[in-house]
Design a protein around this motif. Structure first.
Motif, PDB file in Angstrom:
ATOM      1  N   VAL A  33     -28.977  -5.329   1.804  1.00 23.12           N
ATOM      2  CA  VAL A  33     -30.031  -4.394   2.231  1.00 23.12           C
ATOM      3  C   VAL A  33     -31.379  -4.782   1.626  1.00 23.12           C
ATOM      4  O   VAL A  33     -32.330  -5.057   2.356  1.00 23.12           O
ATOM      5  CB  VAL A  33     -29.643  -2.940   1.897  1.00 23.12           C
ATOM      6  N   TYR A  36     -32.443  -8.230   2.876  1.00 24.55           N
ATOM      7  CA  TYR A  36     -32.950  -8.174   4.254  1.00 24.55           C
ATOM      8  C   TYR A  36     -34.405  -7.730   4.264  1.00 24.55           C
ATOM      9  O   TYR A  36     -35.248  -8.335   4.926  1.00 24.55           O
ATOM     10  CB  TYR A  36     -32.078  -7.187   5.030  1.00 24.55           C
ATOM     11  N   ILE A  45     -41.154 -11.031   9.933  1.00 22.82           N
ATOM     12  CA  ILE A  45     -40.520 -11.061  11.256  1.00 22.82           C
ATOM     13  C   ILE A  45     -40.029  -9.706  11.700  1.00 22.82           C
ATOM     14  O   ILE A  45     -39.503  -9.564  12.782  1.00 22.82           O
ATOM     15  CB  ILE A  45     -39.334 -12.048  11.292  1.00 22.82           C
ATOM     16  N   ASN A  46     -40.189  -8.697  10.858  1.00 23.33           N
ATOM     17  CA  ASN A  46     -39.711  -7.382  11.274  1.00 23.33           C
ATOM     18  C   ASN A  46     -40.782  -6.611  12.023  1.00 23.33           C
ATOM     19  O   ASN A  46     -40.598  -5.465  12.384  1.00 23.33           O
ATOM     20  CB  ASN A  46     -39.268  -6.597  10.042  1.00 23.33           C
ATOM     21  N   LYS A  48     -43.308  -5.590  10.622  1.00 18.40           N
ATOM     22  CA  LYS A  48     -43.852  -4.624   9.665  1.00 18.40           C
ATOM     23  C   LYS A  48     -45.238  -5.101   9.230  1.00 18.40           C
ATOM     24  O   LYS A  48     -45.405  -6.231   8.783  1.00 18.40           O
ATOM     25  CB  LYS A  48     -42.920  -4.482   8.459  1.00 18.40           C
ATOM     26  N   GLN A 116     -42.515  11.421  10.981  1.00 23.00           N
ATOM     27  CA  GLN A 116     -42.834  10.182  10.275  1.00 23.00           C
ATOM     28  C   GLN A 116     -43.001   9.100  11.336  1.00 23.00           C
ATOM     29  O   GLN A 116     -42.108   8.883  12.158  1.00 23.00           O
ATOM     30  CB  GLN A 116     -41.695   9.814   9.317  1.00 23.00           C
ATOM     31  N   ILE A 118     -43.342   5.195  12.523  1.00 19.99           N
ATOM     32  CA  ILE A 118     -42.931   3.862  12.085  1.00 19.99           C
ATOM     33  C   ILE A 118     -43.681   2.843  12.938  1.00 19.99           C
ATOM     34  O   ILE A 118     -43.563   2.845  14.165  1.00 19.99           O
ATOM     35  CB  ILE A 118     -41.413   3.668  12.251  1.00 19.99           C
ATOM     36  N   PHE A 175     -40.741   9.733  14.523  1.00 21.34           N
ATOM     37  CA  PHE A 175     -39.393  10.286  14.334  1.00 21.34           C
ATOM     38  C   PHE A 175     -39.531  11.614  13.605  1.00 21.34           C
ATOM     39  O   PHE A 175     -40.507  11.826  12.884  1.00 21.34           O
ATOM     40  CB  PHE A 175     -38.550   9.360  13.450  1.00 21.34           C
ATOM     41  N   GLU A 176     -38.542  12.471  13.783  1.00 19.68           N
ATOM     42  CA  GLU A 176     -38.490  13.635  12.914  1.00 19.68           C
ATOM     43  C   GLU A 176     -38.165  13.111  11.519  1.00 19.68           C
ATOM     44  O   GLU A 176     -37.228  12.328  11.344  1.00 19.68           O
ATOM     45  CB  GLU A 176     -37.410  14.614  13.396  1.00 19.68           C
ATOM     46  N   PRO A 178     -36.764  12.462   7.927  1.00 16.86           N
ATOM     47  CA  PRO A 178     -35.500  12.849   7.298  1.00 16.86           C
ATOM     48  C   PRO A 178     -35.770  13.886   6.216  1.00 16.86           C
ATOM     49  O   PRO A 178     -36.873  13.959   5.675  1.00 16.86           O
ATOM     50  CB  PRO A 178     -34.980  11.544   6.705  1.00 16.86           C
ATOM     51  N   GLU A 182     -40.205  11.343   0.624  1.00 16.93           N
ATOM     52  CA  GLU A 182     -40.310  10.017   0.040  1.00 16.93           C
ATOM     53  C   GLU A 182     -41.404  10.023  -1.000  1.00 16.93           C
ATOM     54  O   GLU A 182     -42.552  10.291  -0.684  1.00 16.93           O
ATOM     55  CB  GLU A 182     -40.654   8.996   1.123  1.00 16.93           C
TER      56      GLU A 182
ATOM     57  N   ALA B 236     -36.619   6.142  10.888  1.00 16.32           N
ATOM     58  CA  ALA B 236     -37.486   7.220  10.424  1.00 16.32           C
ATOM     59  C   ALA B 236     -37.566   7.247   8.912  1.00 16.32           C
ATOM     60  O   ALA B 236     -38.603   7.567   8.340  1.00 16.32           O
ATOM     61  CB  ALA B 236     -36.977   8.556  10.939  1.00 16.32           C
ATOM     62  N   MET B 243     -30.432  -4.071  10.963  1.00 13.22           N
ATOM     63  CA  MET B 243     -29.795  -4.558   9.742  1.00 13.22           C
ATOM     64  C   MET B 243     -28.290  -4.321   9.786  1.00 13.22           C
ATOM     65  O   MET B 243     -27.513  -5.125   9.282  1.00 13.22           O
ATOM     66  CB  MET B 243     -30.397  -3.870   8.530  1.00 13.22           C
ATOM     67  N   ILE B 247     -25.287  -7.035   8.929  1.00 11.76           N
ATOM     68  CA  ILE B 247     -24.211  -6.850   7.948  1.00 11.76           C
ATOM     69  C   ILE B 247     -22.859  -6.845   8.660  1.00 11.76           C
ATOM     70  O   ILE B 247     -21.898  -7.472   8.210  1.00 11.76           O
ATOM     71  CB  ILE B 247     -24.409  -5.543   7.149  1.00 11.76           C
TER      72      ILE B 247
END
Lengths: 194, 532
Positions: A33, A36, A45-46, A48, A116, A118, A175-176, A178, A182, B236, B243, B247
């Motif tokens: 994780v 990545y 490459i994401n 981002k 939120q 993205i 997105f709603e 979570p 954060e 979100a 990902m 995996i």
């Protein structure tokens, strides 16, 4: 009899080693994780996009000879009763020049929702050269029932962006948010205000 | 129990009777038998699901089942066949044969062995129980991609824990097999004298230990995403659903070799026997299997060429994938060279083994096509993929399991199986399996997507052909069961060697193999005899 106890010791040792290997591979699954995310950050490459302070942005030298078209796409994830649109479909900018654009969002529901956004930038190869000093995506966005809001994005494109890129598309999906807040979101993002 | 044990010497401990015998047994042959019967039952449960799929796809439109249930069938068919039929069957063969082939009295860890089998009925009760739950069985595909799989109803945690149990069972089995081969070989049985079935299983066992824990991690992340507020795969919360695919396939690609490597071992045992020649290129077979296992860890992203990878990634994964054709080609070449100028006879195991070589190679070729990135963009998620993996799994793994069953059944039961029935089973299966899966290549190339209950009318003809093949193939497997039951009940007495060309330690034992074997290590001469 001696040979069985020798064998038992050997078995125990081997099983111990194999169990350690099993545990390590379980850990490796989790290690993938952060690996990545680091990999995506380094290579960009994401899709981002990066984040810069005003001061850092000021150090970039504008390249007035180049023009890059930035297009905007907005999406709302299924189940979120929000309106969300860019106030301009596209802008033409010079690399190295800080540019402001605005987005409009509204809550159609009769209750408050926290969203939120993205971001994602295409083509992927341009993502690492595209940075924002201000964005509503830096923090979670609460909207009261029926509330409408215009929010800014200030971005700058690094003049080192590959020469073949003359058009990029910046997309946002709301997105709603979570349930858990954060902690990192509040630190650096400037207050999203109209 | 301790009283009883005191009256017997170590090799003749007291046996429980009835059900308790099977619950408490630590004998590798008993446990092997239970694994094999369990996997045969799962083969028929998974097969019934396939029959429902082919029934619904017999004609365009929705006739028999609703789409949600159809999707449950494709999902459950895959999970049951992979984790319930093929993997336990390999462990069953390993239990029966590995100690016999290396001259060991039993597995190294007999109690762990019992436990690793008895997890399985619980795992599959959890999984199959979801069919009766509100919201239905998992229907998001066996690959469990989020966010779709997170929409599974009450079945979701059952799916995750069933996968955990299956994984624990196969890791325990793998550890046992490695410990047995490393520590229990008869004196003189060096590594490069091991039969290839043992070699391919050792490599499979390491693949299991290295890949199953990664799957366990991935499904645990799904579980915490769903119930405990983590965001591993939720965009979100800063996660990334792609990902999961990375995996999952880091486990998933080694998994496909877990399913097929022991099949290579069985083909390498049967073909030399009926060609009456030693296996061509023994050491290259070992190295090729090891090379395939290594490569299997660096090709995972060829399952996800279309997620939007950078060009460099697509090129790397394409080259690495196509490279696997080299060691696999070595194996196919060696099997053909073993048959070359051999004095071949065509008993049922040999027929299935030859069909395995031919049909697995067809599956390998379509795999090569899928491995080429630009064309994969067309083939991705079409019936071409379905045709490909059924050629390598049904006519690959399952065919070699059937071949192995006919081959070693006389050693296990002491009776010859019904050769006429076996041949009928072979010809019916082989014709129908091609009628079943070959047209799916055409459907896929024409653009029919997989995992859908309905399709455009242009696909109607080949779907009907494929379904007819499917029904015949499904029915022919009943002949397999009849053959096995007849062979257990009686039949012509099998000799110790069973097959004229059979060599190897298991053939030096009487048929049926006694309950306890190789309490004393076999003489060096019989080990050398297996190597001719």
């Amino acid at each position: 009899m001696a040979s069985t106890s020798v064998q038992r010791t050997a078995n125990r040792k081997l099983v111990g080693q194999l169990l350690v290997l099993t545990a390590m591979m379980f850990g490796f699954g989790y290690a993938l994780v952060p690996l990545y995310n680091v990999f995506c950050e380094v290579t960009g490459i994401n899709g981002k996009t990066g984040r810069l302070s005003q001061v850092q942005a000021a150090t970039l030298v504008p390249d007035k000879a180049r023009e890059i078209t930035v297009e905007f796409v907005t999406n709302v994830n299924a189940g979120l009763p929000w309106n969300f649109r860019p106030l301009q479909d596209k802008v033409v900018v010079h690399p190295g020049v800080l540019t402001s654009v605005a987005f409009e969002m509204g809550n159609r529901a009769n209750y408050g929702i926290v969203g939120q956004a993205i971001p994602s930038l295409a083509p992927q190869t341009a993502a690492r050269y595209f940075s924002k000093t201000e964005c509503f995506c830096f923090a979670r966005q609460p909207l009261a029932a029926g509330e409408q809001k215009t929010v800014p994005v200030r971005f700058i494109i690094d003049p080192k962006i590959p020469a073949d890129v003359d058009r990029v598309t910046l997309s946002y999906t709301f997105f709603e948010a979570p349930p858990a807040p954060e902690p990192q979101a509040a630190v650096k993002g400037s207050a999203p205000n109209t | 129990m301790s009283e009883a044990a005191a009256h017997h010497d170590a090799h003749h401990e007291h046996h429980a009777t009835g059900m308790m015998r099977w619950l408490t047994t630590t004998n590798h042959k008993d446990i092997g038998t239970m694994y094999l019967i369990f996997s045969l039952i799962m083969f028929f449960i998974g097969g019934s699901m396939a029959m429902i799929i082919r029934l619904e796809l017999f004609q365009p439109g929705l006739q028999f089942v609703n789409p949600q249930f159809f999707n449950s069938m494709t999902t459950m068919h895959a999970l049951v066949m992979i984790f319930g039929a093929v993997m336990p069957a390999w462990t069953g063969f390993a239990n029966w044969l590995v100690p016999l082939m290396i001259g060991a009295p039993d597995m190294a860890l007999p109690r762990l062995n019992n436990w690793s089998f008895w997890i399985l009925p619980f795992a599959f009760s959890l999984l199959l129980g979801t069919l009766f739950m509100p919201g239905g069985a998992p229907a998001g595909g066996w690959t469990m991609y989020p966010p779709l799989v997170l929409q599974t109803g009450e079945a979701f945690p059952f799916l995750i824990f069933a996968v955990h149990f299956m994984g624990a069972s196969s890791i325990a089995g793998a550890i046992n097999i490695i410990a047995t081969v490393f520590n229990m070989r008869a004196p003189g049985m060096t590594l490069m004298k091991l039969p290839l079935f043992v070699w391919t299983w050792i490599i499979t066992a390491f693949l299991l230990i290295a890949s199953i824990p990664v799957l366990a991690g991935a499904v645990t992340m799904l579980l915490t995403d769903k119930f405990f507020g983590t965001s591993f795969f939720s965009a979100a919360g800063g996660g990334d659903p792609v990902m999961f695919q990375h995996i999952f396939w880091f486990f998933g690609h080694p998994e496909v070799y877990i399913l097929i490597l022991p099949a290579f071992g069985i083909a390498s045992a049967i073909i030399p026997t009926f060609a009456r020649k030693p296996l061509f290129g023994y050491s290259s077979m070992v190295y090729a299997a090891a090379a395939i296992a290594f490569l299997s860890f660096i090709v995972w992203a060829h399952h996800m060429f279309t997620v939007g990878m950078p060009l460099a990634g697509e090129l790397f994964f394409m080259y690495a994938t196509v490279l696997i054709a080299v060691p696999t080609g070595v194996k196919v070449f060696n099997w053909v060279a073993t048959m070359w100028q051999g004095s071949m006879t065509f008993e049922t195991p040999m027929l299935f083994a030859i069909a395995f070589v031919v049909l697995f190679t067809i599956g390998g070729f379509s795999g090569l096509m899928l491995g080429v990135t630009p064309v994969d963009f067309q083939y991705h998620d079409t019936y071409f993929v379905v045709a490909h993996f059924h050629y390598v799994l049904v006519t690959g793994a399952i065919y070699s399991l059937i071949a192995g069953t006919y081959f070693w059944l006389p050693k296990m039961t002491g009776h010859m199986y019904d050769e006429k029935l076996g041949k009928l089973h072979f010809w019916l299966s082989t014709i129908s399996v091609n009628v079943l899966f070959f047209p799916q290549h055409f459907l896929g190339l024409a653009g029919m997507p997989r995992r859908i209950p309905d399709y455009a009318v242009q696909f109607a003809d080949w779907n009907m052909v494929s379904s007819i093949g499917g029904f015949v193939f499904g029915a022919s497997q009943l002949l397999f069961v009849i053959g096995i039951v007849k062979c257990i009940r009686g039949g012509e007495k099998a000799t110790a060697q069973v097959w004229e060309g059979a060599h190897g330690l298991e053939w030096t034992l009487p048929s049926p193999a006694p309950y306890h074997t190789f309490s004393e290590p076999p003489p060096a001469a019989s080990i050398e005899g297996g190597m001719r």
